[in-house]
Design a protein around this motif. Structure first.
Motif, short mmCIF file in Angstrom:
data_model
loop_
_atom_site.label_atom_id
_atom_site.label_comp_id
_atom_site.label_asym_id
_atom_site.label_seq_id
_atom_site.Cartn_x
_atom_site.Cartn_y
_atom_site.Cartn_z
N THR A 315 0.85 -1.21 0.00
CA THR A 315 0.00 0.00 0.00
C THR A 315 0.88 1.25 0.00
O THR A 315 0.57 2.23 -0.68
CB THR A 315 -0.96 -0.01 1.21
N VAL A 390 -8.44 -0.48 3.37
CA VAL A 390 -7.67 -1.51 2.67
C VAL A 390 -7.03 -2.50 3.64
O VAL A 390 -6.77 -2.16 4.78
CB VAL A 390 -6.52 -0.87 1.83
N GLY A 391 -6.79 -3.69 3.14
CA GLY A 391 -5.95 -4.64 3.87
C GLY A 391 -6.66 -5.83 4.43
O GLY A 391 -6.06 -6.88 4.63
N GLU A 392 -7.93 -5.68 4.74
CA GLU A 392 -8.70 -6.79 5.31
C GLU A 392 -10.16 -6.43 5.16
O GLU A 392 -10.50 -5.27 4.90
CB GLU A 392 -8.34 -6.99 6.79
N PRO A 393 -11.03 -7.42 5.32
CA PRO A 393 -12.46 -7.08 5.23
C PRO A 393 -12.81 -6.07 6.32
O PRO A 393 -12.34 -6.19 7.44
CB PRO A 393 -13.16 -8.42 5.49
N ASP A 415 -13.89 0.90 -0.28
CA ASP A 415 -13.31 -0.30 0.33
C ASP A 415 -12.57 -1.00 -0.81
O ASP A 415 -13.18 -1.53 -1.73
CB ASP A 415 -14.44 -1.17 0.89
N THR A 416 -11.24 -0.96 -0.75
CA THR A 416 -10.43 -1.37 -1.90
C THR A 416 -9.82 -2.74 -1.68
O THR A 416 -9.03 -2.93 -0.76
CB THR A 416 -9.31 -0.34 -2.14
N TRP A 417 -10.15 -3.68 -2.53
CA TRP A 417 -9.55 -5.02 -2.43
C TRP A 417 -8.41 -5.14 -3.44
O TRP A 417 -8.60 -4.86 -4.64
CB TRP A 417 -10.57 -6.13 -2.71
N TRP A 418 -7.28 -5.57 -2.97
CA TRP A 418 -6.14 -5.87 -3.84
C TRP A 418 -5.09 -6.58 -3.03
O TRP A 418 -5.32 -6.89 -1.86
CB TRP A 418 -5.62 -4.62 -4.55
N GLN A 419 -3.94 -6.85 -3.62
CA GLN A 419 -2.89 -7.64 -2.95
C GLN A 419 -1.51 -7.16 -3.39
O GLN A 419 -1.40 -6.49 -4.42
CB GLN A 419 -2.98 -9.11 -3.37
N THR A 420 -0.50 -7.56 -2.66
CA THR A 420 0.88 -7.29 -3.08
C THR A 420 1.05 -7.75 -4.53
O THR A 420 1.66 -7.08 -5.35
CB THR A 420 1.86 -8.08 -2.18
N ASP A 512 -8.26 -15.87 -1.71
CA ASP A 512 -9.37 -15.39 -0.89
C ASP A 512 -10.66 -16.12 -1.22
O ASP A 512 -10.90 -16.46 -2.38
CB ASP A 512 -9.61 -13.89 -1.14
N VAL A 524 -15.67 -10.05 -0.02
CA VAL A 524 -14.45 -10.83 0.22
C VAL A 524 -14.50 -11.35 1.65
O VAL A 524 -14.74 -10.58 2.58
CB VAL A 524 -13.19 -9.97 -0.01
N ARG A 527 -8.76 -14.92 3.65
CA ARG A 527 -7.88 -15.94 3.08
C ARG A 527 -8.43 -17.34 3.36
O ARG A 527 -8.92 -17.62 4.45
CB ARG A 527 -6.48 -15.85 3.69
N ASN A 533 -4.05 -12.81 8.37
CA ASN A 533 -4.09 -11.36 8.16
C ASN A 533 -4.26 -10.71 9.53
O ASN A 533 -5.35 -10.67 10.09
CB ASN A 533 -5.26 -11.04 7.23
N ARG A 538 0.25 -9.39 6.46
CA ARG A 538 0.18 -10.74 5.97
C ARG A 538 1.29 -11.59 6.57
O ARG A 538 2.45 -11.28 6.43
CB ARG A 538 0.40 -10.66 4.47
O1 PRX Z 1 -7.16 -11.33 2.02
C1 PRX Z 1 -7.09 -10.16 1.24
C2 PRX Z 1 -6.80 -8.99 2.16
O2 PRX Z 1 -5.40 -8.81 2.14
C3 PRX Z 1 -4.78 -9.77 1.27
C4 PRX Z 1 -3.61 -9.15 0.58
O3 PRX Z 1 -2.63 -8.81 1.50
P1 PRX Z 1 -1.36 -7.96 1.07
O4 PRX Z 1 -0.74 -8.61 -0.10
O5 PRX Z 1 -0.54 -7.79 2.28
O6 PRX Z 1 -1.93 -6.59 0.60
C5 PRX Z 1 -2.65 -5.79 1.50
C6 PRX Z 1 -2.89 -4.43 0.89
C7 PRX Z 1 -3.42 -4.42 -0.47
C8 PRX Z 1 -5.89 -10.18 0.33
O7 PRX Z 1 -5.63 -11.43 -0.25
N1 PRX Z 1 -7.47 -7.75 1.70
C9 PRX Z 1 -6.88 -6.67 1.17
N2 PRX Z 1 -7.80 -5.70 0.94
C10 PRX Z 1 -8.99 -6.19 1.33
C11 PRX Z 1 -8.79 -7.50 1.81
N3 PRX Z 1 -9.81 -8.26 2.24
C12 PRX Z 1 -11.04 -7.73 2.21
N4 PRX Z 1 -11.31 -6.48 1.78
C13 PRX Z 1 -10.33 -5.67 1.34
N5 PRX Z 1 -10.60 -4.45 0.95
#
Ligand code: PRX
Length: 656
Positions: A315, A390-393, A415-420, A512, A524, A527, A533, A538
């Motif tokens: 992030t 960001v980062g978790e539900p 509420d933004t979902w994404w990953q590394t 996820d 979402v 995991r 988380n 992570r």
């Molecule tokens: O499980 C999801 C959760 O964080 C994981 C990704 O972690 P990381 O690579 O450390 O990146 C975190 C920052 C982007 C995902 O597989 N996650 C991330 N954002 C959300 C989320 N779970 C639910 N809602 C979100 N907005």
């Protein structure tokens, strides 16, 4: 991997939606047309987004997917990332705009850096790195607190085509060592020390320990931050302030291929060994910049943006460094812990700089909730116009509290979902365009495709009541520009980890679980692999297990993530001690927690460690984590029929 139906918890589905306000919609950067445009021709859409950047050599083909899952985006194009993030804004006449309002942890410690000043400093740092012998393709580890020099260092690497590998400064010396070794970093950039809750502590000592006997490391570049006593190794260690300010502010950025590697970022997988996620130049910057512009609705002339993440996580990379700076915005960067010296600190910072856009993690929102709304009420937060998570539900209750207390019941929340691995945001509402439901990341952004499928890869039908079968796997069924290009040094692990679950279909499995809500939006659920988380950080169960068994008193360990009201999940460990170590269990537990902090980081310390006589195993010797999770969360045990010895639970329960 266990079946999705039995692992994921169900969410509070279908609360009323919050539609965008007319006022916000009237001046929003995004419009519904974006979805139509991307739907009509996805690659033409990305072509257009890539053209928001300055390319020295135009690209040809938008996507080459012929060697899937190894993608090439914007084929043949050349650009310089640092030029796009800094120089271009100065050339456009915006050199006097503030790039960074830096707020140090000690109150009163602050710096304002304009884009023109940032350009000079990045150029000086690039010249200094060149003098230290770095050339394009080399790796540099950056192990620093949130000081401006950390951002300068990242940009200087990008400018030279050198890959940075930022390691969170809360990680231990052994975690740093493993990352330096894996990347064969030639240089480590660090600070003498860092402030934590008002106290200065050494950071350089950890670097000394991490680089000892590592032949790859030629130099350690040290920023003076706290002034504490710091031993310097002759010939290897160099003070930043003795080389960078003296270097020339002239530096001509070289353009690199769109697929030239930009950075490595280590993240936890399902084994004990962290993986170096590799991102490249053109696609990463295109999607980072596009998502930052549309999801956060940034108006570079007027907004003051604040992302509270640390540059040690993705992030911080995408939404502190590359997204905001590529869009030429003004942002706040805060060095310290959120509640230091008092729990008013974040609110004071918002007030002081007139923050308009605030992006944080659910854990912090829940911390503020616990402190009570009267603290926020003492501050003028009326400058805020958009909030992000960001980062978790995010639980719906925290979402609503965030909107009421921070957002005066009117700001949109993204509420933004994404990953590394995804590099930038994939699923999120678009403010001013789409509805938002508390707790749901809603739908894939224009240009992105994500679906929820069952065990066989059949798509669940959005908007239908699937009852028991409602939970599925979240997959990304089409490549996207900022996708990871691999795991450093391990292409097989890359294929196996992300592309093998749905290999037949050629989909990326995100790890996820998710389900569709009544209007087809995505919920979402978290995991479903062995990744935990914790407060949005992570951590893999295997990493913690390997730290625990590294202790001489431990024979076996099993770790699970159990739900936790505050941190989302908390680490629960079950350990079998060696006969020789059994004498003093109470001290042992503390010793083991300290061992994990030393081996990984204090953020990975288990909340609970239970000393047990046995672990529940299947006939093939696999530890049944699902059952341990049931125990940790105080639930009825699930199916125990595959256990060798179901009675083991009596003993485990007795240990709690
Ligand atoms: O499980 C999801 C959760 O964080 C994981 C990704 O972690 P990381 O690579 O450390 O990146 C975190 C920052 C982007 C995902 O597989 N996650 C991330 N954002 C959300 C989320 N779970 C639910 N809602 C979100 N907005």
């Amino acid at each position: 991997m266990p079946s999705i139906v039995e692992t994921a918890a169900s969410a509070d589905i279908d609360p009323p939606a919050f539609p965008p306000s007319d006022e916000f919609a009237a001046s929003a950067n995004a419009s519904a047309e974006l979805y139509d445009e991307a739907e009509r021709d996805r690659l033409a859409f990305w072509d257009k987004q890539a053209r928001r950047l300055a390319w020295e050599t135009p690209f040809g083909e938008v996507l080459d997917w012929s060697e899937a899952p190894f993608a090439k985006w914007f084929v043949g194009g050349k650009l310089n990332v640092a030029y796009n993030c800094v120089d271009r804004h100065v050339e456009a006449g915006n050199g006097d705009r503030v790039a960074i309002h830096w707020e140090g942890e000690p109150v009163g410690d602050q710096r304002t850096i304009t884009y023109a000043e940032l350009k000079d400093e990045v150029s000086q740092a690039a010249n200094a790195l060149t003098d230290l012998g770095l050339v394009a393709g080399d790796r540099v580890a950056i192990y620093m607190p949130m000081v401006p020099e950390a951002i300068v260092a990242m940009l200087a690497c990008a400018r030279l085509g050198v890959m940075h590998s930022v390691v969170f400064a809360g990680f231990s010396a052994s975690a740093l060592r493993a990352r330096v070794e894996d990347a064969e970093a030639k240089l480590v950039i660090t600070t003498d020390g860092q402030y934590r809750r008002g106290k200065a502590a050494s950071l350089k000592e950890a670097v000394d320990e991490a680089v000892k006997d590592q032949e790859c490391v030629e130099h350690v570049l040290v920023v003076r931050r706290t002034g504490i006593d710091t031993a310097m190794t002759e010939g290897r260690d160099v003070w930043w302030d003795e080389v960078v300010p003296k270097a020339s502010t002239d530096h001509t950025p070289e353009a690199f291929d769109a697929e030239h590697p930009l950075f490595l970022l280590y993240t936890s997988g399902t084994t004990g060994k962290p993986k170096g996620i590799m991102h490249t130049t053109g696609g990463y910057l295109t999607q980072s910049s596009y998502t930052h512009f549309n999801v956060f609705d940034v108006k570079p002339e007027t907004d003051v943006y604040w992302c509270t993440a640390d540059i040690g996580w993705v992030t911080g990379h995408t939404y502190i460094v590359y997204g905001p700076l590529s869009n030429g915005v003004t942002q706040v960067v805060y060095e310290g812990t959120p509640t230091s010296p008092t729990e008013h600190r974040h609110f004071e910072v918002i007030e002081k700089y007139g923050v308009t856009i605030y992006y944080t993690a659910p854990t912090l929102i829940r911390t503020f909730m616990k402190l009570g709304r009267q603290i926020a009420a003492e501050h003028d937060l009326s400058s805020l116009r958009l909030l992000g998570s960001v980062g978790e539900p995010i639980n719906p209750e925290a979402w609503r509290w965030y909107r009421t207390v921070f957002g005066a019941d009117k700001t949109p929340i993204v509420d933004t979902w994404w990953q590394t691995e995804t590099g930038s945001i994939m699923i999120s509402p678009l403010p001013g365009v789409t509805d938002a439901k508390p707790g749901s990341a809603m739908t894939p952004l224009p240009g992105i495709s994500a679906v929820i499928v069952d065990d066989d890869g059949k798509q669940l039908e959005p908007g239908t009541d699937h009852g028991e079968q409602a939970n599925g796997y979240l997959v990304l069924d089409k490549p996207w520009p900022s996708m990871l290009r691999g795991i450093w040094g391990d292409p097989e692990r890359f294929k196996e980890t992300y592309w093998s679950r749905f290999a037949e279909q050629g989909w990326y499995f995100a790890g996820d679980g998710a389900r569709y809500g009544a209007d087809g939006e995505i919920w979402v659920l978290g995991r479903i692999d062995d990744v935990m988380n914790i407060s949005g950080h992570r951590i893999s169960t295997a990493e913690v297990e390997s730290a625990l068994v590294g202790h001489s008193g431990v024979a076996e360990a099993a770790v699970v993530g159990a739900s936790d009201e505050q941190t989302g999940q908390a680490i629960c460990a079950f350990v079998i001690l060696k006969a020789s170590a059994k004498a003093d269990d109470a001290n042992m537990v503390e010793e083991l927690r300290a061992e994990v902090a030393k081996e990984i980081s204090p953020i990975a310390k288990p909340r609970e460690i239970h000393v047990v006589p046995e672990l529940p195993k299947t006939r093939s010797g696999k530890i049944m984590r699902r059952l341990l999770r049931d125990v940790a969360e105080g639930r009825e045990l699930g199916d125990t029929s595959t256990l060798v010895d179901p009675s083991v639970f009596e003993a485990i329960r007795a240990s709690k």
